[in-house]
Design an enzyme around this catalytic site. Structure first.
Site, mmCIF file in Angstrom:
data_model
loop_
_atom_site.group_PDB
_atom_site.id
_atom_site.type_symbol
_atom_site.label_atom_id
_atom_site.label_comp_id
_atom_site.label_asym_id
_atom_site.label_seq_id
_atom_site.Cartn_x
_atom_site.Cartn_y
_atom_site.Cartn_z
ATOM 1 C CE LYS A 54 -3.692 -2.513 2.285
ATOM 2 N NZ LYS A 54 -4.380 -2.871 3.517
ATOM 3 C CD GLN A 98 -3.110 -4.383 6.682
ATOM 4 O OE1 GLN A 98 -3.058 -3.402 5.940
ATOM 5 N NE2 GLN A 98 -3.702 -5.509 6.311
ATOM 6 C CG ASP A 121 -9.277 -0.290 4.754
ATOM 7 O OD1 ASP A 121 -9.028 -0.397 3.539
ATOM 8 O OD2 ASP A 121 -8.557 -0.801 5.640
#
Ligand code: NAP
Length: 289
Positions: A54, A98, A121
Site C-alpha cells: 500500500k 491494518q 477502508d
C-alpha cells in the site's frame, strides 16, 4: 463460447495512473498533497507485506506517506491515540488500520475510532451505514474494485439478476449494497444457503467472495454470465480463486482470473478513496472540491 478475460491488472494500472494525475493536479492547483496514514501494530508477516504494498503504491501515485508503526505490546489506548492524532492532522487525508490487530486489542473498536471522512477502508460503522442509506461516504476498497471491473467491462446492472456468494462485512455485504444502488436484483448466498448451485445458475452476474477454493463450478454458472472471483486461496500449487476457472471459462461470458483479477483492484481503489476523502473533507468544510 469462451469467456472474455477481465484483466484486473490493466484496469488497476489505469485507475492508478488516473489517481497519480489527479494528485499532481491537486498538489499544483491547491498546494495540497493528499496523504495516507497506514497504521501497523505488531509484526504479522502477511500484514507487513500488505502495508508495504500500500505504501509503495501511494508513493508511486504521489500520495504522501504518513505510516505509523506500533509495537505488538501497544495497548488499546496507544493505538487509539495514534488514530486520534491521524484524525486531527490536516496533512493526513486517509487513515487505515491494518487488520488483524494483535490478540488483546479490539480491532472493531479501533476501526470505529477512525474519522468517517478519513475512513479510506470504508469499514467504520458510520461508513457502512452511509453505504446502506446511500448517503455520501467512503466505500470499502475490494467491493469498489469489483464495481470498477464491471463498469469497465460494460456489464449492464440495471434489472440484472446478480448473485453474491459470501456475506462478510469486508466484501459480500458492501458489494451487494453497491449493486443494489445500481438497481440490480441482488441475492446474497452464504454457508446456509439451500441449493447454492440452483441460485447461482440464475445469475447474469455472479460474484464469489467465499474463501473456498474452486467452490463455483460449471453447473453454478449460466451460459454467458459475467463471473467475478474475489477469492484468494493459497494452495501448495499456488494461488487459486473461489471459481473453478478451467471449468467455468469455456461457457461464461466474461470472467476474472486469479491472480490478476480483483486482487490488483483493491490497492488501486484505496488510492482512489484517498482522493475521495480529500473531496469529502472539502465538502464538509464547505470548500470547493
Ligand atoms: P469471510 O469473512 O470468511 O466470509 C466468507 C463468506 O463465505 C461467509 O459469508 C460464509 O458464509 C460464506 N461461505 C463459506 N463457505 C461457504 C459455502 N460452502 N457456500 C456458500 N457460502 C459459503 O471471507 P471474506 O473476507 O469475505 O473473503 C472472501 C474471499 O475473498 C477470501 O478468499 C479472501 O481471501 C478474498 N479476499 C480478496 C480480496 C482481494 O483483494 N481480492 C479482499 C478481501 C478478501 P457464513 O456467513 O454463513 O459463514
Amino acid at each position: 463460447m469462451s469467456a472474455t478475460i477481465i484483466d484486473g491488472k490493466a484496469v488497476a494500472a489505469e485507475v492508478r495512473g488516473g489517481v497519480a494525475r489527479e494528485v499532481l493536479e491537486l498538489t499544483e492547483r491547491q498546494g495540497r498533497t493528499p496523504g495516507l496514514a497506514t497504521i501497523l501494530v505488531g509484526e504479522d508477516p502477511a500484514s507487513e507485506v500488505y502495508v508495504a504494498g500500500k505504501r509503495r503504491a501511494c508513493a508511486e501515485a504521489g500520495i504522501a506517506d504518513h505510516h505509523r508503526r506500533l509495537a505488538a505490546e501497544a495497548s488499546q489506548e496507544d493505538v487509539a491515540r495514534a488514530i486520534e492524532e491521524c484524525n486531527a492532522n490536516p496533512e493526513i487525508s486517509g487513515v487505515l488500520l491494518q487488520l488483524p490487530v494483535p490478540a488483546g486489542l479490539d480491532g472493531a473498536a479501533l476501526t470505529a475510532a477512525i474519522a468517517p471522512e478519513k475512513d479510506v477502508d470504508g469499514l467504520t460503522p458510520i461508513s457502512a451505514g452511509a453505504l446502506v442509506q446511500g448517503t455520501p461516504g467512503l466505500r470499502p476498497c475490494t467491493p469498489l474494485g469489483v464495481m470498477e471491473l464491471l463498469h469497465v467491462h460494460g456489464t449492464a446492472l440495471e434489472g440484472a439478476e446478480v448473485v453474491v456468494v459470501g456475506r462478510s462485512e469486508l466484501v459480500g455485504k458492501p458489494v451487494a449494497a453497491l449493486l443494489l444502488a445500481r438497481n440490480a436484483t441482488v441475492t446474497i448466498c452464504h454457508s446456509r444457503t439451500v441449493d447454492l448451485e440452483g441460485v447461482c445458475a440464475r445469475a447474469d452476474v455472479l460474484i464469489a467472495a467465499v474463501g473456498v477454493p474452486r467452490l463455483i463450478g460449471a453447473r453454478h454458472v449460466k451460459p454467458g454470465a459475467v463471473v467475478i472471483d474475489v477469492g484468494i486461496n493459497r494452495l501448495p500449487e499456488g494461488l487459486c480463486g473461489d471459481v473453478d476457472f478451467a471449468a467455468v471459462a469455456p461457457h461464461a461470458g466474461a470472467i476474472t482470473p486469479v491472480p490478476g483479477g480483483v486482487g490488483p483492484m483493491t490497492i488501486a481503489m484505496l488510492l482512489r478513496n484517498t482522493l475521495t476523502a480529500v473531496r469529502l473533507q472539502g465538502q464538509l468544510a464547505g470548500q470547493p472540491s
